[in-house]
Scaffold this motif. Structure first.
Motif, PDB file in Angstrom:
ATOM      1  N   PHE A   1      12.624 -11.021   8.392  1.00 16.43           N
ATOM      2  CA  PHE A   1      13.531 -10.075   7.745  1.00 16.43           C
ATOM      3  C   PHE A   1      14.837 -10.073   8.530  1.00 16.43           C
ATOM      4  CE2 PHE A   1       9.488  -8.726   6.029  1.00 16.43           C
ATOM      5  CZ  PHE A   1       9.813  -8.297   4.744  1.00 16.43           C
TER       6      PHE A   1
ATOM      7  N   GLU B   1      16.070  -2.046   4.725  1.00 19.33           N
ATOM      8  CA  GLU B   1      15.028  -2.991   4.308  1.00 19.33           C
ATOM      9  C   GLU B   1      13.737  -2.297   3.888  1.00 19.33           C
ATOM     10  OE1 GLU B   1      15.213  -5.587   7.755  1.00 19.33           O
ATOM     11  OE2 GLU B   1      15.985  -7.187   6.473  1.00 19.33           O
ATOM     12  N   GLY B   2      13.620  -1.003   4.211  1.00 15.79           N
ATOM     13  CA  GLY B   2      12.434  -0.269   3.803  1.00 15.79           C
ATOM     14  C   GLY B   2      12.563   0.329   2.407  1.00 15.79           C
ATOM     15  N   LEU B   3      13.721   0.148   1.766  1.00 19.96           N
ATOM     16  CA  LEU B   3      13.940   0.729   0.436  1.00 19.96           C
ATOM     17  C   LEU B   3      13.051   0.068  -0.623  1.00 19.96           C
ATOM     18  CD1 LEU B   3      17.850   0.848   0.496  1.00 19.96           C
ATOM     19  CD2 LEU B   3      16.324   2.836   0.572  1.00 19.96           C
ATOM     20  N   THR B   4      12.753   0.819  -1.660  1.00 18.75           N
ATOM     21  CA  THR B   4      12.029   0.271  -2.795  1.00 18.75           C
ATOM     22  C   THR B   4      12.961  -0.687  -3.541  1.00 18.75           C
ATOM     23  OG1 THR B   4      10.674   2.228  -2.996  1.00 18.75           O
ATOM     24  CG2 THR B   4      10.913   0.891  -4.974  1.00 18.75           C
TER      25      THR B   4
ATOM     26  N   HIS C   1      16.179   8.533  -4.408  1.00 18.91           N
ATOM     27  CA  HIS C   1      14.761   8.200  -4.577  1.00 18.91           C
ATOM     28  C   HIS C   1      14.353   7.025  -3.701  1.00 18.91           C
ATOM     29  CE1 HIS C   1      14.700  10.990  -7.865  1.00 18.91           C
ATOM     30  NE2 HIS C   1      15.671  10.329  -8.484  1.00 18.91           N
ATOM     31  N   HIS C   2      15.267   6.616  -2.814  1.00 18.79           N
ATOM     32  CA  HIS C   2      14.932   5.554  -1.881  1.00 18.79           C
ATOM     33  C   HIS C   2      14.850   4.202  -2.605  1.00 18.79           C
ATOM     34  CE1 HIS C   2      13.828   5.252   2.326  1.00 18.79           C
ATOM     35  NE2 HIS C   2      12.978   4.309   2.031  1.00 18.79           N
TER      36      HIS C   2
ATOM     37  N   VAL D   1      13.245  -3.900  -2.273  1.00 22.29           N
ATOM     38  CA  VAL D   1      13.510  -4.983  -1.316  1.00 22.29           C
ATOM     39  C   VAL D   1      12.215  -5.769  -1.115  1.00 22.29           C
ATOM     40  CG1 VAL D   1      14.300  -5.596   1.001  1.00 22.29           C
ATOM     41  CG2 VAL D   1      15.233  -3.561  -0.135  1.00 22.29           C
ATOM     42  N   TYR D   2      12.298  -7.075  -1.298  1.00 19.18           N
ATOM     43  CA  TYR D   2      11.135  -7.937  -1.125  1.00 19.18           C
ATOM     44  C   TYR D   2      11.438  -9.050  -0.129  1.00 19.18           C
ATOM     45  CZ  TYR D   2       8.990  -6.340  -5.572  1.00 19.18           C
ATOM     46  OH  TYR D   2       8.402  -5.616  -6.576  1.00 19.18           O
ATOM     47  N   SER D   3      10.411  -9.513   0.566  1.00 19.94           N
ATOM     48  CA  SER D   3      10.523 -10.832   1.191  1.00 19.94           C
ATOM     49  C   SER D   3      10.300 -11.834   0.058  1.00 19.94           C
ATOM     50  CB  SER D   3       9.452 -11.015   2.269  1.00 19.94           C
ATOM     51  OG  SER D   3       8.177 -11.170   1.667  1.00 19.94           O
TER      52      SER D   3
END
Lengths: 281, 486
Positions: B252, B258-261, B360-361, B263-265
């Motif tokens: 990452f 990066e912890g937000l909804t 809402h993140h 976000v993907y690897s």
């Protein structure tokens, strides 16, 4: 395929399964989990390895039916099989003798704390347990917990069993009771419960371990979907955890992340209900 | 016999390189069917006729597994397709896969003599043609094993390195067991490379062939947890182990948000789609959350796969964000070209600074800065340097990070005597032997991030080394017995 040897209903929505998984059974340690897939088109979900029998080659899973996958799983019968089970996953709980510990289980989280409580007891700890649920039916494993605890207190939100209220009330009393000498707390349940417990124990300076049920795909450290912020750094719940220092976990972030698929899960669940006959008709 | 067979070199050189048949970009950006259809017989014939049949075929030297390319191309020209595929199979047990995903432009085709003045022979497409011919005409039969051997060898990981090593060892006659942690075989070929580049039917078929060769496949078995390498050798009776577990741990960026909804690897995103078939949700249960505006960060093949997948899942705007310029992108040219055709936007010389979310993140935008290129860095590529005051935001609802991965540490941390290097790679010698006797490794696990064909090269090399090792162990055991009785 992994055959269901035994099925037992613990509550109307909570079911215990004993499943044939001969490779996993001898390797399970408290704190480990497995990833299972019910059918070929199914998703991979993590479930705690509650118990195992290395001789019989079986593992025990306890499942609460809340969405499509868990409902489908709970509809399976003895003799049916799970498509896939892989494990044991995660870093086992470090079991040591703290002297006296408190073990707090909320809802189906009691199934997760039970093997840990047992391990702690076997390591020589005095184990003081608190198990709670919204209502009496959702308080599970009371007898099992009693067998491995010096004392078990039950709580329900509605007062239908044990004390009315939430688990933090008796926990506060235990921590205040210096004669108990509680030097570590293990808390497993819904995220808001673990957050509340961690906030409470922080004031007492008592080390607190929580088990994080993050969203996972592979469960082996490959996708990073289960990433959580612990002490300001990124950790993967599947390999670095699932247990972490509750005082350092960013619970609010995880609570938000775990809502990522709420809408889609509802859609899948509705569709499932429409295509299956009502079970209790 | 083909009409092209009697052509003079000067005439051969005049034939233009044949393009492969492709699904048109407008259609394919809405489906997961394979982009390229490859050659039909007519095109394969014309293309094969372009080969100059050099006395010193440098193409073979350019191939990591040393396929006798000149011979197989000649056989195509003679319409001996079965012979052509046999020739390839002597060196490469997964031709249908290599014909699709190998970077031929950097290997065999890069050194092709014809390529000095003209375009090189389309060796990759010819390989694919004969491999597909073998498939459609059902020509495959498991190779004959001359000597059955008693020793058991464990292969850990069923990606390209493991599949190749398993196939080669079973040809030599060993009892081979292939362990895979996921529920399906293929490793990165299964979870990473999308269906539109490598159809799953091909992967399933290769798995069936490996089984038909006598390899035992055990899925849902995570070596290091279900059983350790030490246990496989001490308790399960395996005389040697090959580790081919790849580079599965995603990196990452370490930027805020990066912890937000949303976000993907790239690993998670592609695994949900490829392995779990999230693109068929809700027929398949695994969901994926994809907005209309998607940013993919990175410039490699994984980034390209992710951004093209996002497009197919319905992203109206799919943007590739890369901090260097197009020249430095490690992705294959063909993939970049396909991505452009499919309407992917390329935002070059752009570095992400943070991901911004709402109450809402959930992701709402990606804040970036412009970069310019400075002096070459350790990688030999010009180093990107931030341009002061150039910050800007793009509105996105999904961010996918495809900035590289490293080996999963589970095996390294549970196996005794295994030396590791930078970023957790397992150190091997040039024969794929690790620091632990009897344990061999290859592919991304020892390279840190490479190609399918290099993984296969390692798997093949490891099979030969394991054979040598097991024979020497046997010899030394005989020596000891002799000296004891003597």
């Amino acid at each position: 395929m992994f055959r269901i040897i035994q099925k037992e209903r613990l509550a109307s929505t909570i079911t215990k399964f004993v499943v044939h998984a001969p490779y996993i059974a001898p390797k399970r340690r408290p704190g480990n989990f497995a990833i299972i897939r019910v059918v070929e088109s199914g998703e991979r979900i993590p479930l705690t390895l509650v118990d195992s029998d290395p001789v019989a080659g079986t593992i025990t899973l306890i499942v609460q039916a809340i969405g499509k996958t868990t409902q489908l799983l709970c509809s399976l019968q003895e003799g049916d099989s799970l498509r896939d089970v892989v494990g044991p996953l995660g870093t086992p709980t470090p079991i040591e003798n703290h002297g006296s510990v408190a073990c707090v289980g909320g809802g189906v989280g009691t199934a997760v704390i039970y093997p840990i409580a047992r391990g702690l007891r076997e390591a020589g700890n005095n184990v003081y347990s608190i198990i709670g649920g919204r209502t009496s039916e959702l308080v599970i494993l009371e007898q099992e917990m009693a067998r491995v605890s010096n004392r078990v207190i039950t709580t329900t939100d509605d007062g239908s069993l044990g004390r009315k209220g939430i688990v933090t009330d008796p926990l506060r009393e235990m921590l205040d009771d210096r004669s108990l000498g509680i030097s570590a707390v293990y808390a497993i349940g819904p995220l808001p419960m673990m957050k509340a417990v961690s906030n409470l124990t922080r004031n007492y300076g008592v080390p607190t371990f929580v088990s994080l049920n993050a969203i996972m795909v592979d469960g082996t450290g490959m996708c990073g979907g289960c990433r959580v912020t612990v002490d300001g750094t990124m950790k993967f719940a599947c390999v670095d955890g699932p247990e972490f220092d509750g005082h350092k976990v960013d619970f609010d972030e995880l609570i938000m992340r775990n809502r990522s698929y709420t809408e889609l899960e509802r859609l899948a669940h509705q569709r499932y209900l429409q295509t299956t006959l009502p079970e209790h008709a | 016999m083909s009409a092209f067979n009697s052509l003079k070199p000067s005439e051969r050189m005049k034939i233009p390189r044949q393009g492969s048949l492709e699904q048109n970009a407008g259609e394919r950006k809405g489906n997961f069917l394979e982009v390229s259809f490859g050659f039909n017989e007519e095109r394969a014939q014309i293309e094969a006729a372009r080969c100059l049949e050099c006395t010193n075929p440098v193409c073979t030297e350019g191939c990591p597994v040393g396929i006798d390319i000149r011979s197989f191309v000649q056989r195509i020209l003679m319409k001996d397709y079965a012979g052509a595929v046999q020739t390839i199979r002597q060196a490469n047990s997964l031709p249908a896969i290599c014909g699709r995903v190998c970077p031929q432009e950097e290997q065999c085709e890069a050194v092709c003599t014809l390529g000095k003045k003209h375009e090189p022979v389309a060796i990759g497409k010819l390989e694919r043609f004969v491999a597909d011919y073998e498939m459609t005409h059902n020509l495959f039969s498991p190779p004959m094993v001359e000597t059955k051997r008693d020793e058991k060898v464990a292969i850990v990981g069923s990606g390209p390195a493991g599949l190749t090593c398993a196939a080669e060892l079973s040809k030599i006659g060993y009892k081979v067991t292939l362990f895979e942690a996921l529920h399906a075989v293929g490793g990165v070929l299964r979870y990473g490379i999308p269906e539109f580049r490598l159809p799953r039917t091909i992967l399933d078929l290769e798995a069936e062939r490996i089984k038909a060769m006598g390899v035992e496949i055990i899925t849902n078995f995570l070596v290091g947890r279900t059983a350790t390498v030490d246990e496989l050798m001490d308790e399960w009776g395996f005389s040697a182990v090959f580790l081919g577990t790849g580079a599965g741990t995603p990196h990452f960026l370490g930027i805020p948000g990066e912890g937000l909804t949303g976000v993907y690897s790239a690993n998670e995103f592609l695994t949900r789609v490829n392995l779990m078939k999230a693109y068929q949700f809700p027929d398949y249960d695994t969901p994926i959350r994809l907005g209309k505006n998607v940013a993919v960060i990175g410039g490699g093949n994984t980034a390209m796969d992710a951004v093209r997948t996002a497009r197919r899942l319905g992203a109206e705007r799919a943007v590739l964000v890369y901090r260097r310029s197009r020249q430095e992108m490690p992705a294959r040219l063909e993939e970049v070209h396909h991505a452009e055709e499919e309407g992917i936007e390329f935002l070059m010389l752009t570095n992400p600074l943070r991901i911004i979310g709402d109450e809402h993140h959930v992701v709402t935008s990606l804040e970036c800065q412009r970069m310019e290129l400075g002096e070459p860095d350790d990688s030999g590529r010009r180093k990107p340097i931030p341009v002061a005051g150039s910050e800007f935001s793009i509105a996105v609802d999904t961010v996918i990070e495809a900035i590289g991965q490293q080996p999963n540490p589970i095996i390294q941390s549970t196996t005794s005597g295994l030396k590791t290097g930078k970023r957790g790679v397992i150190i091997t010698d040039d024969r794929q032997q690790t620091s632990r006797p009897g344990v061999f490794a290859g592919g991304d696990l020892s390279r840190g991030g490479a190609t399918v064909i290099l993984a296969m090269r390692d798997g093949k090399q490891a099979a030969n080394s394991i054979h040598t090792y097991l024979q020497s162990v046997q010899l030394s055991t005989v020596d000891i017995t002799d000296s004891m009785t003597g």
